[in-house]
Design a protein around this motif. Sequence first.
Motif, PDB file in Angstrom:
ATOM      1  N   THR A 123       3.599  -0.604  -7.066  1.00  0.00           N
ATOM      2  CA  THR A 123       2.208  -0.674  -6.606  1.00  0.00           C
ATOM      3  C   THR A 123       1.502   0.665  -6.763  1.00  0.00           C
ATOM      4  O   THR A 123       0.277   0.705  -6.949  1.00  0.00           O
ATOM      5  N   SER A 258       1.516  -5.593  -6.908  1.00  0.00           N
ATOM      6  CA  SER A 258       0.252  -4.965  -6.532  1.00  0.00           C
ATOM      7  C   SER A 258       0.016  -5.142  -5.047  1.00  0.00           C
ATOM      8  O   SER A 258       0.457  -6.115  -4.427  1.00  0.00           O
ATOM      9  N   SER A 259      -0.696  -4.166  -4.464  1.00  0.00           N
ATOM     10  CA  SER A 259      -1.039  -4.260  -3.041  1.00  0.00           C
ATOM     11  C   SER A 259      -2.190  -5.225  -2.797  1.00  0.00           C
ATOM     12  O   SER A 259      -2.424  -5.638  -1.664  1.00  0.00           O
ATOM     13  N   TYR A 400       5.660  -5.952  -2.195  1.00  0.00           N
ATOM     14  CA  TYR A 400       4.792  -5.121  -1.367  1.00  0.00           C
ATOM     15  C   TYR A 400       4.517  -5.826  -0.042  1.00  0.00           C
ATOM     16  O   TYR A 400       4.307  -7.042   0.013  1.00  0.00           O
TER      17      TYR A 400
END
Length: 499
Positions: A123, A258-259, A400
């Motif tokens: 991320t 990904s965040s 994440y």
Amino acid sequence: MNSIVNPVFRAMDLSLLHSASLLVPAVRREEWLREWRAEFWHVTDARIESSAFCWQAQREVAAFCLGSFADAQCMRRLAHDEQRKTVSMHSSATQCLLWLALLFVLCATLACLFPGVRAEYDTVLHPVRPNLIVIAATDLNDKQVPAVSYTEFQNWRSSYQRYFDGLGFYRTDTQTVALSATRSGKFTVALASTNMMALLGLPVRAANEAADTNRSLPQVVLSYEMWTRSFGSDPHVSGRTIQVGEQIARIAGVLPCSSWKPPTNPDLWILVPGAQLATANQDTSGFVVAHLTKLGQDAMDTERISIMVRGEVEPWFCGIAINGNAAGPWRIYLFALFLAALALPAVTSLSMSESSFSSHRPSWKQNMARWLFLGAKLALVACIAYFASLDIAYWRIGGYSEIAELTQLAANFLLCLFGFRWALMDQRQRCPVCLRRVTHPARVGLASQTFLGWNGTEMICVGGHTLLHVPSLPTSWFGAQRWLYLDTSWEFLFADLTL
């Protein structure tokens, strides 16, 4: 005859003593053998006559020599027990650092094995493109719901835009996806425009060039969660064909973790040209991802803004900023380390003890070794806290997670705070000369005489270098523990100790 037989038996008896001496530790072997040879001389002088041969006397002498094996075994066992006790009670600085280094290697190895830790780094390495917003509507629970039809999206893209310089469209549906001939399931599928991945700025990891160049089949991009959950993080998944609904598609690659989680959080994306999007159920609403121009950035002063579309009717939409920048494990660690350093004086004293006035102080090399040892402990504790907090936060999480980041922050803070506290307390209990922990505590004085005489605990260095005085109740004249350096007149008490 007797003059020949007696020396032979004497040689055999002496060989037994020398064989038994091999069981005795080397540092005490010579003294042990000298004592047994002296006893052997007295036994042979009393039992054996030089002019006569007696079997009974020879058996008694041989039995005496065989008894040396039991004594040698006892000496070996006592030496082993003493050595084990010395190592456990009086650990050296080297042993302390080796244990800390071993714990650091263990925590770092575990962190490298957990997929959640790798996803957290992903991320940070692959953030979402900045200045992006999602255009949709909001319901009563403040959730984003699809509100833009593909016809409206085409009109926006074909007309002049002051606030946007890039537009992408996608809509989601739940479909049956056949992963193989024997595995299938229900997944959230996003039908998206071909520019969606480039608009988001997320690199698609493709494992073979054939999957990237072959455009005869619809291209599918897997989410990171689906790749780890359904494909076991297979690095060669690109190029496979799967059935999505009624059509066959080819996997083009995998999105990095990904965040930012898009609305409805699709499991996989099918990238199709505009013509196919136009013919596929135009009445179904979807989401629009837009990139802001400089003018659009100035107009959007908050994370949420209302968007009105000019036309025959003027519907209102909601634009929500995409925040795809994760704090990352390193920033979280530095923040927790800063908080621990601020809180450390509240849980322990930072003083390294006072020293009595004496001419027998440690040299500057010993003082430097002492501070280097403290610095090495603090550095190893800090490294252990970093990797151990990652192990605690991500050992059951595969991607994440904001909860995992909070867990990492709390674990980092506690491990750094109490780890530094232990390092300082351990340093205060180590002799400034040899860096071994002082032992043998002894109570001195009475509690009722605290203000008239000294009352506390005394501990001594096993090498005879120092005495440590720890007051039971700090007073104005004896507020902190003190080191008393011993002179050479004490060395005879510790002559048998090997440091």
